[in-house]
Design a protein around this motif. Structure first.
Motif, PDB file in Angstrom:
ATOM      1  N   ASP A 114       0.827  -1.232   0.000  1.00 13.60           N
ATOM      2  CA  ASP A 114       0.000   0.000   0.000  1.00 13.60           C
ATOM      3  C   ASP A 114       0.855   1.273   0.000  1.00 13.60           C
ATOM      4  OD1 ASP A 114      -2.525  -1.091  -0.148  1.00 13.60           O
ATOM      5  OD2 ASP A 114      -2.773  -1.237   2.016  1.00 13.60           O
ATOM      6  N   GLY A 139      -4.912   4.874  11.087  1.00 11.41           N
ATOM      7  CA  GLY A 139      -5.308   3.475  10.935  1.00 11.41           C
ATOM      8  C   GLY A 139      -4.274   2.705  10.110  1.00 11.41           C
ATOM      9  N   ALA A 141      -4.035   2.116   6.847  1.00 15.04           N
ATOM     10  CA  ALA A 141      -3.540   2.782   5.635  1.00 15.04           C
ATOM     11  C   ALA A 141      -2.563   3.890   6.007  1.00 15.04           C
ATOM     12  CB  ALA A 141      -4.713   3.340   4.832  1.00 15.04           C
ATOM     13  N   ALA A 142      -2.862   4.616   7.094  1.00 15.36           N
ATOM     14  CA  ALA A 142      -1.968   5.695   7.539  1.00 15.36           C
ATOM     15  C   ALA A 142      -0.586   5.129   7.836  1.00 15.36           C
ATOM     16  CB  ALA A 142      -2.538   6.370   8.786  1.00 15.36           C
ATOM     17  N   ASN A 160      -5.103  12.577  14.264  1.00 14.77           N
ATOM     18  CA  ASN A 160      -6.189  11.595  14.275  1.00 14.77           C
ATOM     19  C   ASN A 160      -7.243  11.977  15.296  1.00 14.77           C
ATOM     20  OD1 ASN A 160      -7.102   9.045  13.170  1.00 14.77           O
ATOM     21  ND2 ASN A 160      -6.854   8.205  15.234  1.00 14.77           N
ATOM     22  N   THR A 162      -8.901  10.122  17.265  1.00 16.41           N
ATOM     23  CA  THR A 162      -8.590   9.446  18.525  1.00 16.41           C
ATOM     24  C   THR A 162      -7.083   9.584  18.779  1.00 16.41           C
ATOM     25  OG1 THR A 162     -10.333   7.877  17.967  1.00 16.41           O
ATOM     26  CG2 THR A 162      -8.862   7.251  19.775  1.00 16.41           C
ATOM     27  N   ARG A 165      -4.542   6.647  19.363  1.00 16.91           N
ATOM     28  CA  ARG A 165      -4.155   5.827  18.207  1.00 16.91           C
ATOM     29  C   ARG A 165      -2.982   6.481  17.454  1.00 16.91           C
ATOM     30  NH1 ARG A 165      -8.638   3.613  13.948  1.00 16.91           N
ATOM     31  NH2 ARG A 165      -7.480   1.809  13.215  1.00 16.91           N
ATOM     32  N   TRP A 181      -5.824  16.817  16.576  1.00 18.13           N
ATOM     33  CA  TRP A 181      -6.876  16.797  15.548  1.00 18.13           C
ATOM     34  C   TRP A 181      -7.541  18.170  15.411  1.00 18.13           C
ATOM     35  CZ3 TRP A 181      -8.203  14.101  11.507  1.00 18.13           C
ATOM     36  CH2 TRP A 181      -9.516  14.053  11.045  1.00 18.13           C
ATOM     37  N   THR A 198      -8.000   8.698   6.185  1.00 20.98           N
ATOM     38  CA  THR A 198      -9.184   8.248   6.925  1.00 20.98           C
ATOM     39  C   THR A 198     -10.251   7.822   5.918  1.00 20.98           C
ATOM     40  OG1 THR A 198     -10.417  10.324   6.941  1.00 20.98           O
ATOM     41  CG2 THR A 198      -8.731  10.057   8.662  1.00 20.98           C
ATOM     42  N   LEU A 200     -13.018   9.353   5.900  1.00 19.61           N
ATOM     43  CA  LEU A 200     -13.824  10.568   5.729  1.00 19.61           C
ATOM     44  C   LEU A 200     -13.863  10.966   4.251  1.00 19.61           C
ATOM     45  CD1 LEU A 200     -12.518  12.643   8.764  1.00 19.61           C
ATOM     46  CD2 LEU A 200     -14.880  11.864   8.424  1.00 19.61           C
ATOM     47  N   PRO A 206     -18.199   7.756   7.053  1.00 18.47           N
ATOM     48  CA  PRO A 206     -18.674   8.013   8.415  1.00 18.47           C
ATOM     49  C   PRO A 206     -19.302   9.384   8.651  1.00 18.47           C
ATOM     50  CG  PRO A 206     -16.266   8.042   8.337  1.00 18.47           C
ATOM     51  CD  PRO A 206     -16.741   7.583   6.996  1.00 18.47           C
ATOM     52  N   ASP A 207     -18.866  10.451   7.964  1.00 20.30           N
ATOM     53  CA  ASP A 207     -19.377  11.785   8.292  1.00 20.30           C
ATOM     54  C   ASP A 207     -19.671  12.562   7.005  1.00 20.30           C
ATOM     55  OD1 ASP A 207     -19.943  14.295   9.142  1.00 20.30           O
ATOM     56  OD2 ASP A 207     -18.010  14.673  10.109  1.00 20.30           O
ATOM     57  N   VAL A 227      -8.943   7.957  -0.537  1.00 21.23           N
ATOM     58  CA  VAL A 227     -10.313   7.551  -0.872  1.00 21.23           C
ATOM     59  C   VAL A 227     -10.485   7.742  -2.383  1.00 21.23           C
ATOM     60  CG1 VAL A 227     -12.742   8.228  -0.624  1.00 21.23           C
ATOM     61  CG2 VAL A 227     -11.261   8.112   1.400  1.00 21.23           C
ATOM     62  N   TYR A 228     -11.084   6.753  -3.080  1.00 20.10           N
ATOM     63  CA  TYR A 228     -11.217   6.886  -4.533  1.00 20.10           C
ATOM     64  C   TYR A 228     -12.662   6.865  -5.034  1.00 20.10           C
ATOM     65  CZ  TYR A 228     -10.792   1.870  -3.752  1.00 20.10           C
ATOM     66  OH  TYR A 228     -10.936   0.586  -3.259  1.00 20.10           O
ATOM     67  N   GLY A 249      -7.162   8.789  -5.102  1.00 16.19           N
ATOM     68  CA  GLY A 249      -6.748   7.527  -4.504  1.00 16.19           C
ATOM     69  C   GLY A 249      -6.699   6.332  -5.454  1.00 16.19           C
ATOM     70  N   LEU A 253      -4.417   2.429  -5.543  1.00 15.99           N
ATOM     71  CA  LEU A 253      -5.033   1.103  -5.671  1.00 15.99           C
ATOM     72  C   LEU A 253      -4.413   0.318  -6.837  1.00 15.99           C
ATOM     73  CD1 LEU A 253      -7.512  -0.711  -4.740  1.00 15.99           C
ATOM     74  CD2 LEU A 253      -8.688   0.247  -6.715  1.00 15.99           C
TER      75      LEU A 253
END
Ligand SMILES: NC(=O)c1ccc[n+]([C@@H]2O[C@H](COP(=O)([O-])OP(=O)(O)OC[C@H]3O[C@@H](n4cnc5c(N)ncnc54)[C@H](OP(=O)(O)O)[C@@H]3O)[C@@H](O)[C@H]2O)c1
Length: 283
Positions: A114, A139, A141-142, A160, A162, A165, A181, A198, A200, A206-207, A227-228, A249, A253
């Motif tokens: 990745d 996470g 991917a990060a 992040n 959280t 993490r 954050w 993320t 996001l 999520p948001d 994100v793609y 993104g 991939l």
């Protein structure tokens, strides 16, 4: 788009696939079979839906059935790390494995493609991984992207939602900075690269109200989103408003898949606009 030649699958076909649960969303079969057709290679790449409890059994079964290896997607990346006999540098740095290479002597080599896929997607757009990077997210991917950017000599920080993490990630990757954050938007002027790692901005993510502000960005900031779907994420739309250079993104991939294809099917495949259009059409 050009129609693809018919795929060749004889009794001697080389075999690989992607293990996931669920796996139906994976675009890996689409892109590997595109390359198999395009290069007229006798082989097949199949989706392998495997429940977590059956992962080890499935991997041993694939080895026994003569597969050359497999990609691994959620939720199996840590289990793949554990089952590998040999881990390469990328896997150790990522703490996860997304590509299993079955060796002739029965050993399994685990690789994480990745992070290098992300860097390759930058380089394909003429963007050098230089200077200071800020990653949104901490996470899986990060970690892969942060490790690869550090390995290319960049100074990398993460931010992040959280905080714990992010701190844990900084322990795993020495030299990694952590930005609160609530402060990343104001601190943006100090960076040359911003990467959203993320979920996001993802379709169905999520948001739906995620609207980052890039008003403190330096003029030379490159803004990337791993994100793609959709192609124009809220972060990339904001970057375009500020006339900043952007990177989507999909390139990551496609580039992350090249190593596995080369190892399993014996040909170094191209990532080009035809492939991008073919995979994009499957969304
Ligand atoms: N282009 C590619 O080839 C490629 C490859 C791998 C992954 N991806 C994409 O990358 C994304 C992350 O994947 P992953 O495997 O790293 O997932 P992960 O390990 O579950 O991490 C998810 C990250 O998103 C953050 N997050 C989730 N919801 C949030 C919210 N409402 N507000 C703020 N932060 C939020 C999490 O923060 P917390 O820690 O606070 O929960 C965490 O940092 C996914 O969209 C995935 O599809 C793309």
């Amino acid at each position: 788009m050009l129609p693809l030649p018919r795929q060749i699958v004889t009794g001697k076909a080389r075999l690989a696939g992607v293990l996931g649960w669920p796996v139906s969303h994976s675009r890996s079969p689409t892109l590997h079979n595109y390359w198999l057709s395009r290069y007229r290679i006798d082989g097949a790449y199949v989706p392998l839906p495997v429940e977590p409890a059956h992962f080890v059994q499935a991997v041993r079964g694939l080895q026994a059935a003569g597969f050359r290896g497999a990609n691994v997607t959620l939720p199996h990346k840590e289990a793949a790390y554990a089952i590998a006999d040999d881990l390469d540098h990328s896997a150790r740095r990522a703490g996860a494995v997304n590509t299993l290479l079955f060796q002739a002597d029965g050993r399994i080599r685990g690789v994480s493609t990745d992070g290098d896929g992300f860097v390759a997607s930058m380089e394909a757009e003429g963007l050098a991984p230089k200077g200071r990077a800020l990653l949104l997210g901490a996470g899986g991917a990060a970690r892969s992207v942060a490790a690869a950017l550090q390995d290319h000599g960049m100074e990398v920080a993460v931010t992040n939602r959280t905080a714990e993490r992010a701190e844990k990630l900084a322990e795993a990757l020495p030299g990694l900075g952590v930005v609160p954050w609530s402060e990343w938007e104001e601190q943006l002027g100090a960076y040359t690269l911003l990467v959203n790692t993320t979920s996001l901005g993802m379709e169905g993510g999520p948001d739906p109200m995620f609207r980052p502000s890039l008003r403190h960005a330096a003029r030379h900031l490159v803004v990337a989103d791993i994100v793609y779907v959709p192609r124009l994420t809220p972060l990339l739309a904001e970057a375009e408003q500020h006339r900043l250079k952007t990177l989507g993104g999909l390139g990551m991939l496609l580039h992350q898949a090249r190593l596995g294809f080369r190892e399993w099917f014996g040909h170094d495949p191209d990532v080009d606009p035809d492939l991008e259009a073919y995979v994009r059409a499957s969304f």
